[in-house]
Write a protein that holds these residues in place. Structure first.
Motif, PDB file in Angstrom:
ATOM      1  N   ALA A  79       0.833  -1.200   0.000  1.00 50.86           N
ATOM      2  CA  ALA A  79       0.000   0.000   0.000  1.00 50.86           C
ATOM      3  C   ALA A  79       0.873   1.258   0.000  1.00 50.86           C
ATOM      4  O   ALA A  79       1.893   1.318   0.689  1.00 50.86           O
ATOM      5  N   GLY A  80       0.470   2.244  -0.784  1.00 49.53           N
ATOM      6  CA  GLY A  80       1.191   3.504  -0.823  1.00 49.53           C
ATOM      7  C   GLY A  80       0.664   4.469   0.217  1.00 49.53           C
ATOM      8  O   GLY A  80      -0.431   4.310   0.758  1.00 49.53           O
ATOM      9  N   ARG A 140      -9.004   8.706   0.975  1.00 43.14           N
ATOM     10  CA  ARG A 140      -9.669   8.275  -0.251  1.00 43.14           C
ATOM     11  C   ARG A 140      -9.315   6.815  -0.518  1.00 43.14           C
ATOM     12  O   ARG A 140      -8.131   6.451  -0.609  1.00 43.14           O
ATOM     13  N   LEU A 141     -10.351   5.989  -0.642  1.00 42.78           N
ATOM     14  CA  LEU A 141     -10.195   4.601  -1.046  1.00 42.78           C
ATOM     15  C   LEU A 141     -10.590   4.495  -2.516  1.00 42.78           C
ATOM     16  O   LEU A 141     -11.685   4.920  -2.897  1.00 42.78           O
ATOM     17  N   HIS A 142      -9.712   3.958  -3.330  1.00 44.03           N
ATOM     18  CA  HIS A 142      -9.989   3.804  -4.755  1.00 44.03           C
ATOM     19  C   HIS A 142     -10.752   2.498  -4.992  1.00 44.03           C
ATOM     20  O   HIS A 142     -10.687   1.562  -4.188  1.00 44.03           O
ATOM     21  N   VAL A 143     -11.467   2.458  -6.083  1.00 41.76           N
ATOM     22  CA  VAL A 143     -12.308   1.296  -6.388  1.00 41.76           C
ATOM     23  C   VAL A 143     -11.717   0.540  -7.571  1.00 41.76           C
ATOM     24  O   VAL A 143     -11.495   1.109  -8.646  1.00 41.76           O
ATOM     25  N   TYR A 152      -4.065   2.952  -3.455  1.00 42.14           N
ATOM     26  CA  TYR A 152      -3.207   2.514  -4.558  1.00 42.14           C
ATOM     27  C   TYR A 152      -1.928   1.897  -4.001  1.00 42.14           C
ATOM     28  O   TYR A 152      -1.421   2.311  -2.942  1.00 42.14           O
ATOM     29  N   ALA A 153      -1.394   0.935  -4.710  1.00 42.75           N
ATOM     30  CA  ALA A 153      -0.052   0.454  -4.399  1.00 42.75           C
ATOM     31  C   ALA A 153       0.949   1.580  -4.639  1.00 42.75           C
ATOM     32  O   ALA A 153       0.712   2.491  -5.431  1.00 42.75           O
ATOM     33  N   ALA A 154       2.038   1.523  -3.921  1.00 39.89           N
ATOM     34  CA  ALA A 154       3.070   2.543  -4.074  1.00 39.89           C
ATOM     35  C   ALA A 154       3.520   2.640  -5.525  1.00 39.89           C
ATOM     36  O   ALA A 154       3.753   1.620  -6.188  1.00 39.89           O
TER      37      ALA A 154
END
Length: 414
Positions: A79-80, A140-143, A152-154
């Motif tokens: 996780a980034g 913010r959680l991305h879908v 988002y991943a780093a």
């Protein structure tokens, strides 16, 4: 390849060398020996890499505060947003200070020691100061395509499912729908204002809605600020109060004229203009300039206590151009006596704004910066115009990330 990590660089990465070539490596600490995987060889002068194994660990390495961002995970699944989470908190602040000191010397021509200060526990009671967790009031959680949510991943736009959000304030960790699916949505926003309940907002379309936009209230000390729910506000629960206090402290009272043409540039909803007014009284003359019309509308209401305050919707560069070409002699005199607070975006004020400010020649500038290189560059530009850096404070408003906030005072000397 095996790399010996030498020092920190701007952007949350670290410097190593391989056969004379610079390698920027993530998830390391100076003094470590690591095995790293090269993922970018597009530049002749340097490569980019990510740590996949630590052979000789720094004494400042700790178990990552966010398991999903740990070096034990494959890089594409980390996780980034917590790139310093593996570093002990006092060393994090020392690394951030090192980046700021280096930037000021290289781009600003200024040699100065810096201490990065933590946010006071009294301003952010939910924050774990030793771990640097529990401070983030916006997430913010991305879908993903399958509807699952996560960060988002780093260094990518791949959504990583996670089981925890350790940087978030407790109200958001309780609200986060980490195991749910939101098919068709773009993102899920989690917002915890200091007044009222936390909210979960499903983002279906990034375009501005035609209907009235929901508002929230943020409280700083005894003062309330209204803003759009999706509007800009400092993300650390104690950041707004910290910056208010820093602006109070950094303005030189002997050089402040409440009747001058004082300004708060990039003023948002009026936080720092209010800081000036609260320190120097309700008769202070101050103009907040902000390009976002909704933020300006809120600033006008938030600054209503001060008879000399006004809020203007304008791009800062264009506003200053107009001011320089249309101001009469009396107004230019009031500008020369003025204190200008500016809080530009991450890219900094830039040459056009700096040149206009130097032409208008305000007595003192209080510059709030979230990027050390942009601040250093603008300090260098201002020094070329006869301003000098008189005071500087730095704050750890983004623990477990590489970001650092700084507040500087510059004064016209020639």
């Amino acid at each position: 390849m095996t790399l010996d990590v030498e020092r920190v660089a701007h952007g949350g990465i670290f410097v190593a060398h391989h056969e004379g070539r610079v390698v920027f490596v993530a998830d390391a600490i100076p003094g470590e020996r690591v095995v790293a995987r090269i993922f970018d060889q597009s530049k002749d002068r340097f490569w980019r890499a990510e740590t996949i194994e630590v052979l000789e660990a720094s004494p400042d390495r700790r178990r990552h505060v966010w398991a999903e961002a740990s070096v034990e995970r494959a890089p594409e699944h980390r996780a980034g947003g917590a790139e310093f989470g593996h570093v002990e908190i006092t060393r994090q602040r020392a690394l951030k200070a090192e980046v700021l000191v280096d930037a000021l010397a290289r781009f600003g021509g200024v040699e100065r020691d810096v201490v990065v200060e933590p946010v006071s526990a009294s301003l952010a009671p939910d924050v774990d100061l030793d771990a640097g967790t529990g401070w983030r009031t916006r997430v913010r959680l991305h879908v993903a395509a399958d509807g699952s949510v996560g960060p988002y991943a780093a260094r990518s736009h791949t959504v990583v499912p996670v089981a925890s959000l350790p940087l978030a304030v407790p109200a958001l960790t309780a609200l986060a729908p980490l195991g749910e699916r939101f098919a068709g949505a773009r993102a899920v926003d989690l917002i915890a204002p200091s007044v009222g309940d936390a909210a979960l907002v499903v983002v279906d379309d990034e375009r501005m809605p035609r209907a009235p936009r929901p508002t929230i209230v943020e409280r700083v000390g005894d003062r309330d600020f209204t803003l759009d729910r999706d509007g800009f506000w400092q993300v650390h629960s104690g950041a707004a109060a910290t910056l208010t206090s820093a602006v109070h402290d950094l303005i030189d009272a002997e050089g402040f004229d409440p009747r001058a043409a004082n300004h708060d540039l990039y003023g948002g909803v009026g936080l720092l203009a209010a800081a000036v007014g609260d320190r120097f009284g309700d008769a202070v003359r101050i103009t907040s300039v902000e390009s976002d019309a909704r933020a300006t509308e809120h600033a006008g209401a938030n600054l209503a206590d001060w008879v000399g305050a006004r809020a203007v919707t304008a791009r800062v560069d264009r506003y200053l151009d107009e001011l320089a070409t249309s101001a009469g002699r009396a107004e230019l005199t009031r500008l020369a006596d003025a204190t200008i607070v500016l809080d530009p975006p991450r890219s900094g004020a830039g040459r056009a704004v700096v040149d206009r400010l130097a032409e208008l020649r305000p007595r003192q500038l209080v510059y709030v910066a979230c990027d050390p290189v942009a601040l250093a560059r603008d300090v260098g530009l201002l020094r070329a115009h006869g301003y000098e850096l008189e005071a500087l404070r730095a704050f750890d408003l983004f623990p477990n990330t590489h970001h650092v906030e700084a507040v500087a005072r510059l004064r016209a000397i020639v």
